[in-house]
Write a protein that holds these residues in place. Structure first.
Motif, PDB file in Angstrom:
ATOM      1  N   ASP A   1       9.760   3.739  29.083  1.00 33.58           N
ATOM      2  CA  ASP A   1       8.481   4.370  29.273  1.00 33.58           C
ATOM      3  C   ASP A   1       7.651   4.732  27.965  1.00 33.58           C
ATOM      4  N   HIS A   2       8.435   5.070  26.943  1.00 35.34           N
ATOM      5  CA  HIS A   2       7.635   5.577  25.586  1.00 35.34           C
ATOM      6  C   HIS A   2       7.554   4.440  24.729  1.00 35.34           C
ATOM      7  N   GLN A   3       7.775   3.179  25.064  1.00 39.27           N
ATOM      8  CA  GLN A   3       7.736   1.886  24.082  1.00 39.27           C
ATOM      9  C   GLN A   3       6.011   1.708  23.689  1.00 39.27           C
ATOM     10  N   PRO A   4       5.221   1.702  24.900  1.00 43.37           N
ATOM     11  CA  PRO A   4       3.964   1.524  24.572  1.00 43.37           C
ATOM     12  C   PRO A   4       3.085   2.660  23.527  1.00 43.37           C
ATOM     13  N   LEU A   5       3.646   3.922  23.931  1.00 42.07           N
ATOM     14  CA  LEU A   5       3.269   4.861  22.780  1.00 42.07           C
ATOM     15  C   LEU A   5       3.755   4.640  21.556  1.00 42.07           C
ATOM     16  N   ILE A   6       5.070   4.270  21.411  1.00 42.86           N
ATOM     17  CA  ILE A   6       5.419   3.989  20.063  1.00 42.86           C
ATOM     18  C   ILE A   6       4.719   2.782  19.411  1.00 42.86           C
ATOM     19  N   ALA A   7       4.339   1.913  20.182  1.00 37.38           N
ATOM     20  CA  ALA A   7       3.726   0.684  19.517  1.00 37.38           C
ATOM     21  C   ALA A   7       2.118   1.137  19.028  1.00 37.38           C
ATOM     22  N   VAL A   8       1.539   1.910  19.733  1.00 35.22           N
ATOM     23  CA  VAL A   8       0.288   2.437  19.501  1.00 35.22           C
ATOM     24  C   VAL A   8       0.365   3.407  18.201  1.00 35.22           C
ATOM     25  N   LEU A   9       1.305   4.164  18.116  1.00 33.21           N
ATOM     26  CA  LEU A   9       1.619   5.084  17.101  1.00 33.21           C
ATOM     27  C   LEU A   9       1.828   4.619  15.753  1.00 33.21           C
ATOM     28  N   GLU A  10       2.510   3.375  15.779  1.00 32.16           N
ATOM     29  CA  GLU A  10       2.789   2.362  14.817  1.00 32.16           C
ATOM     30  C   GLU A  10       1.423   2.000  14.335  1.00 32.16           C
ATOM     31  N   LYS A  11       0.653   1.529  15.176  1.00 28.65           N
ATOM     32  CA  LYS A  11      -0.616   1.055  14.586  1.00 28.65           C
ATOM     33  C   LYS A  11      -1.770   2.274  13.936  1.00 28.65           C
ATOM     34  N   VAL A  12      -1.448   3.190  14.624  1.00 29.00           N
ATOM     35  CA  VAL A  12      -2.163   4.437  14.096  1.00 29.00           C
ATOM     36  C   VAL A  12      -1.829   4.723  12.641  1.00 29.00           C
ATOM     37  N   LYS A  13      -0.320   4.541  12.404  1.00 28.77           N
ATOM     38  CA  LYS A  13       0.247   4.816  11.169  1.00 28.77           C
ATOM     39  C   LYS A  13      -0.638   3.952  10.199  1.00 28.77           C
ATOM     40  N   GLY A  14      -0.595   2.768  10.587  1.00 29.42           N
ATOM     41  CA  GLY A  14      -1.120   1.879   9.740  1.00 29.42           C
ATOM     42  C   GLY A  14      -2.505   1.804   9.265  1.00 29.42           C
ATOM     43  N   LEU A  15      -3.208   2.603  10.064  1.00 25.21           N
ATOM     44  CA  LEU A  15      -4.770   2.622   9.965  1.00 25.21           C
ATOM     45  C   LEU A  15      -5.094   4.027   9.158  1.00 25.21           C
ATOM     46  N   GLN A  16      -4.093   4.937   8.973  1.00 28.05           N
ATOM     47  CA  GLN A  16      -4.144   6.200   8.438  1.00 28.05           C
ATOM     48  C   GLN A  16      -4.721   6.022   7.043  1.00 28.05           C
ATOM     49  N   SER A  17      -4.193   5.223   6.244  1.00 24.89           N
ATOM     50  CA  SER A  17      -4.721   5.001   4.776  1.00 24.89           C
ATOM     51  C   SER A  17      -6.163   4.546   4.573  1.00 24.89           C
ATOM     52  N   THR A  18      -6.592   3.893   5.420  1.00 23.88           N
ATOM     53  CA  THR A  18      -8.024   3.630   5.660  1.00 23.88           C
ATOM     54  C   THR A  18      -8.726   4.739   5.829  1.00 23.88           C
ATOM     55  N   ARG A  19      -8.452   5.676   6.781  1.00 23.47           N
ATOM     56  CA  ARG A  19      -9.264   6.789   7.102  1.00 23.47           C
ATOM     57  C   ARG A  19      -9.169   7.653   5.977  1.00 23.47           C
ATOM     58  N   ASN A  20      -8.076   7.905   5.255  1.00 22.75           N
ATOM     59  CA  ASN A  20      -7.898   8.654   4.108  1.00 22.75           C
ATOM     60  C   ASN A  20      -8.789   8.288   3.006  1.00 22.75           C
ATOM     61  N   LEU A  21      -8.872   6.762   2.917  1.00 26.51           N
ATOM     62  CA  LEU A  21      -9.750   6.188   1.952  1.00 26.51           C
ATOM     63  C   LEU A  21     -11.186   6.607   2.073  1.00 26.51           C
ATOM     64  N   VAL A  22     -11.572   6.390   3.263  1.00 22.19           N
ATOM     65  CA  VAL A  22     -13.163   6.796   3.585  1.00 22.19           C
ATOM     66  C   VAL A  22     -13.388   8.154   3.662  1.00 22.19           C
ATOM     67  N   ALA A  23     -12.613   9.152   4.066  1.00 15.97           N
ATOM     68  CA  ALA A  23     -12.725  10.649   4.137  1.00 15.97           C
ATOM     69  C   ALA A  23     -12.815  11.196   2.749  1.00 15.97           C
ATOM     70  N   HIS A  24     -12.151  10.591   1.761  1.00 20.83           N
ATOM     71  CA  HIS A  24     -11.905  11.303   0.453  1.00 20.83           C
ATOM     72  C   HIS A  24     -12.456  10.781  -0.836  1.00 20.83           C
ATOM     73  N   ASN A  25     -13.146   9.665  -0.444  1.00 16.68           N
ATOM     74  CA  ASN A  25     -13.810   9.060  -1.564  1.00 16.68           C
ATOM     75  C   ASN A  25     -15.207   8.669  -1.481  1.00 16.68           C
ATOM     76  N   PRO A  26     -16.145   8.434  -2.614  1.00 17.32           N
ATOM     77  CA  PRO A  26     -17.155   8.293  -2.591  1.00 17.32           C
ATOM     78  C   PRO A  26     -17.640   6.716  -2.136  1.00 17.32           C
ATOM     79  N   LEU A  27     -19.047   6.716  -1.826  1.00 18.57           N
ATOM     80  CA  LEU A  27     -19.527   5.236  -1.453  1.00 18.57           C
ATOM     81  C   LEU A  27     -20.120   4.979  -3.284  1.00 18.57           C
ATOM     82  N   VAL A  28     -19.823   3.963  -3.712  1.00 17.60           N
ATOM     83  CA  VAL A  28     -20.319   3.604  -4.899  1.00 17.60           C
ATOM     84  C   VAL A  28     -20.822   2.090  -4.870  1.00 17.60           C
ATOM     85  N   ILE A  29     -21.513   2.008  -5.935  1.00 19.45           N
ATOM     86  CA  ILE A  29     -22.006   0.313  -6.288  1.00 19.45           C
ATOM     87  C   ILE A  29     -21.158  -0.108  -7.341  1.00 19.45           C
TER      88      ILE A  29
END
Length: 156
Positions: free
Chosen positions: A68-96
């Motif tokens: 029953d929890h396999q679909p949830l595990i799959a989504v959580l693994e994808k969230v794990k993979g995207l967290q570094s992108t979220r952190n990069l965007v949230a904690h760093n500036p837009l530069v040229i």
């Protein structure tokens, strides 16, 4: 040089969509912890960072050892993979970034670049793709919230 919101609305839209999707992801993880754990861990989990809650949910699901929890595990693994992108965007500036190519051709490119690792960056297109993906994961997590409610007999 100061970068203003009016000049960079396209960046603001992508950043906003990504961060709003992650706010939903955070809310869903808290609700899932409350729904699938049999203890009063929810109060403590509210003080955890998102990556810690994701890991906690994965441990709980893997410990339940039910399909029953396999679909949830799959989504959580994808969230794990995207967290570094979220952190990069949230904690760093837009530069040229300006680079010089052969024949003295100058190229300027807007990116969000890590202050700690100059090789970590995200382009506008990558940001927009990440925001769309985060919105998909947010919807999938809330579908898992509904599935967990059904399993617990508390469906809305």
């Amino acid at each position: 040089m100061t970068i203003t919101l009016d000049e960079h609305q396209h960046w603001a839209n992508g950043i906003g969509k990504l961060l709003l999707a992650f706010a939903g992801i955070e809310a869903a993880t808290l609700e899932l912890i409350q729904l699938i754990s049999l203890s009063k861990i929810h109060d403590s989990a509210t003080r955890l960072q998102l990556h810690q809650r994701v890991e906690l949910l994965l441990e709980i699901c893997e410990g339940l050892d039910t399909p029953d929890h396999q679909p949830l595990i799959a989504v959580l693994e994808k969230v794990k993979g995207l967290q570094s992108t979220r952190n990069l965007v949230a904690h760093n500036p837009l530069v040229i970034e300006i680079s010089v190519h052969p024949e003295n051709v100058f190229l300027a490119k807007e990116v969000i670049r890590s202050r700690q690792n100059r090789n970590k960056r995200i382009t506008l297109e990558e940001l927009q793709d990440a925001a769309k993906y985060a919105e998909v994961l947010e919807r999938q997590l809330f579908q898992q919230v509904e599935a967990a409610r059904t399993l617990r007999g508390t469906a809305t």
